[in-house]
Design a protein around this motif. Structure first.
Motif, short mmCIF file in Angstrom:
data_model
loop_
_atom_site.label_atom_id
_atom_site.label_comp_id
_atom_site.label_asym_id
_atom_site.label_seq_id
_atom_site.Cartn_x
_atom_site.Cartn_y
_atom_site.Cartn_z
N GLY A 80 1.18 -1.12 -0.30
CA GLY A 80 0.31 0.27 -0.07
C GLY A 80 0.98 1.57 -0.22
N SER A 81 2.39 1.52 1.59
CA SER A 81 2.98 2.33 0.35
C SER A 81 3.12 2.62 -0.70
CB SER A 81 3.87 2.68 1.64
OG SER A 81 3.13 2.24 3.21
N LYS A 82 3.78 1.40 -1.50
CA LYS A 82 4.22 1.83 -2.54
C LYS A 82 3.54 2.45 -3.58
CE LYS A 82 8.67 -1.79 -1.60
NZ LYS A 82 8.29 -2.96 -2.00
N LEU A 83 1.94 1.77 -3.16
CA LEU A 83 0.94 2.14 -4.15
C LEU A 83 0.68 3.92 -3.78
CD1 LEU A 83 -1.86 2.91 -4.03
CD2 LEU A 83 -1.16 2.16 -6.11
N ILE A 109 -4.64 7.51 0.33
CA ILE A 109 -4.36 8.09 -1.49
C ILE A 109 -5.53 8.90 -1.63
CG2 ILE A 109 -5.66 7.44 -2.81
CD1 ILE A 109 -6.04 4.51 -2.11
N LEU A 110 -6.17 9.63 -1.04
CA LEU A 110 -6.13 11.23 -1.13
C LEU A 110 -5.24 12.44 -1.01
CD1 LEU A 110 -9.86 11.35 0.64
CD2 LEU A 110 -9.67 11.17 -1.87
N LEU A 111 -4.06 11.24 0.09
CA LEU A 111 -3.48 12.67 0.54
C LEU A 111 -1.72 12.64 -0.87
CD1 LEU A 111 -3.17 12.08 4.09
CD2 LEU A 111 -3.82 14.27 2.98
N SER A 112 -1.96 11.39 -1.26
CA SER A 112 -1.10 11.48 -2.59
C SER A 112 -1.65 11.76 -4.31
CB SER A 112 -0.90 9.23 -3.01
OG SER A 112 -0.55 9.51 -1.06
N VAL A 113 -2.66 12.41 -4.73
CA VAL A 113 -3.03 11.74 -5.78
C VAL A 113 -2.76 14.36 -5.81
CG1 VAL A 113 -4.06 10.37 -5.88
CG2 VAL A 113 -5.04 12.56 -5.23
N HIS A 138 5.71 4.79 10.47
CA HIS A 138 6.36 6.04 9.17
C HIS A 138 6.77 6.81 8.07
CE1 HIS A 138 8.97 5.73 13.29
NE2 HIS A 138 9.72 4.41 12.28
N ALA A 139 6.17 6.03 6.95
CA ALA A 139 5.44 6.16 5.90
C ALA A 139 4.09 7.19 5.99
CB ALA A 139 4.82 5.03 4.57
N GLY A 140 3.03 6.56 6.51
CA GLY A 140 2.01 7.37 7.05
C GLY A 140 1.90 8.99 7.57
N ILE A 141 2.87 8.49 8.45
CA ILE A 141 3.12 10.10 9.29
C ILE A 141 3.65 10.61 8.35
CG2 ILE A 141 4.62 10.94 10.65
CD1 ILE A 141 5.23 8.68 12.55
N GLU A 142 5.03 10.48 7.35
CA GLU A 142 5.23 11.75 6.33
C GLU A 142 4.19 11.83 5.43
OE1 GLU A 142 7.39 13.05 7.39
OE2 GLU A 142 7.95 12.18 8.73
N ALA A 215 12.38 10.57 -1.98
CA ALA A 215 13.26 10.24 -1.05
C ALA A 215 13.50 9.49 0.52
CB ALA A 215 14.68 10.80 -1.40
N LEU A 216 13.11 10.51 1.09
CA LEU A 216 11.79 10.42 2.53
C LEU A 216 11.03 9.24 2.72
CD1 LEU A 216 11.74 11.26 5.99
CD2 LEU A 216 10.23 12.48 5.28
N LEU A 217 10.00 9.10 1.91
CA LEU A 217 9.29 8.08 1.46
C LEU A 217 9.68 6.73 1.50
CD1 LEU A 217 5.46 8.58 -0.73
CD2 LEU A 217 5.67 8.45 2.28
N ASP A 218 11.22 6.76 0.63
CA ASP A 218 11.36 5.40 0.27
C ASP A 218 12.26 5.08 1.78
OD1 ASP A 218 10.93 5.29 -2.88
OD2 ASP A 218 12.55 6.69 -3.40
N ARG A 219 12.56 5.85 2.02
CA ARG A 219 13.27 5.68 3.55
C ARG A 219 12.35 5.53 4.36
NH1 ARG A 219 15.50 10.02 2.43
NH2 ARG A 219 14.82 10.99 4.10
N CYS A 220 10.68 5.57 4.24
CA CYS A 220 10.41 5.14 5.53
C CYS A 220 9.96 4.18 5.36
CB CYS A 220 8.99 6.48 5.27
SG CYS A 220 9.34 7.60 6.72
N ILE A 221 9.46 3.54 3.41
CA ILE A 221 8.99 2.17 3.56
C ILE A 221 10.15 1.12 4.24
CG2 ILE A 221 7.76 0.42 1.23
CD1 ILE A 221 7.40 3.35 0.40
#
Length: 232
Positions: A80-83, A109-113, A138-142, A215-221
């Protein structure tokens, strides 16, 4: 694409609709179908409208899969985080036509489009992880920090505040709210406007503007896959 995710291409716009039970739960099969739909839209080089079914955009992860065990839950959250990471960097405009409730992963998902349209009514939108015993990942927080209004970040992430559609605009989950029967019409109007953008400039500016965030999301995932914090 499948029974779970429909793909309808018309006038240079792809409408991608999730249809997985009354909660529109996000399962491995749904994510696979969503990624396939995004692949097709990239191939078709079209603006995307992402929507749910009447009354519910998505209430989050499929609980049947989340409750199989910690390893299974971590695997689903990782997918889900990768999506959502893919949506954040998607090379074409993505509009969310939020057709009702959007809770937990549905809200992420709303926060990502690129643009989010909601509808009037007694619908609930927000992040309920803390309320149901899940330490926010962590990914959700960011993702939340990146898009929510600062005054609502703490209220949403730490206090699990749930919003009405109008409150969700103030918080940052939505950009606008329309009458229920105008949702897809408004999304279509906006999609036609987005079609006038230079797609190379849109793509390159989006990635440049979000470079540090992505880049931060990648680290969080990666960090979440090691220690998700499902309960506590």
């Amino acid at each position: 694409m499948t029974d779970l995710v429909a793909y309808d291409l018309k006038d240079g716009v792809a409408t991608v609709a999730i249809n997985n039970g009354k909660a529109n739960g996000l399962s491995h099969d749904v994510f696979e179908a969503l990624n396939a739909a995004l692949d097709q839209a990239e191939q078709d080089k079209v603006v995307v409208i992402l929507t749910g079914q009447p009354g519910v955009f998505s209430a989050g992860y499929d609980l049947k899969e989340m409750q199989k065990g910690p390893a299974e839950a971590v695997a689903l959250v990782t997918v889900g985080s990768k999506l959502t990471r893919r949506l954040a960097a998607y090379p074409l405009p993505v509009i969310a036509a939020c057709s009702g409730h959007a809770i937990a992963k549905g809200a992420f998902i709303l926060l990502s489009v690129d643009h989010r349209i909601g509808i009037e009514g007694s619908f609930k939108l927000g992040l309920n992880e803390v309320a149901i015993g899940m330490t926010m990942h962590h990914a959700g927080i960011e993702i939340a920090r990146h898009r929510l209004a600062p005054a609502h970040f703490y209220r949403s992430v730490v206090n699990a505040e749930i919003y009405s559609p109008e409150g969700a605009v103030e918080a940052g989950f939505l950009d606008e709210v329309v009458a229920q029967d105008k949702l897809l019409e408004r999304a279509g109007e906006l999609a036609q406007h987005f079609k006038t953008l230079n797609m190379r400039a849109h793509r390159e500016t989006k990635v440049k503007a979000k470079a540090d965030y992505l880049a931060l999301l990648d680290r969080c995932i990666v960090k979440d896959a090691e220690n998700l914090g499902l309960s506590g």
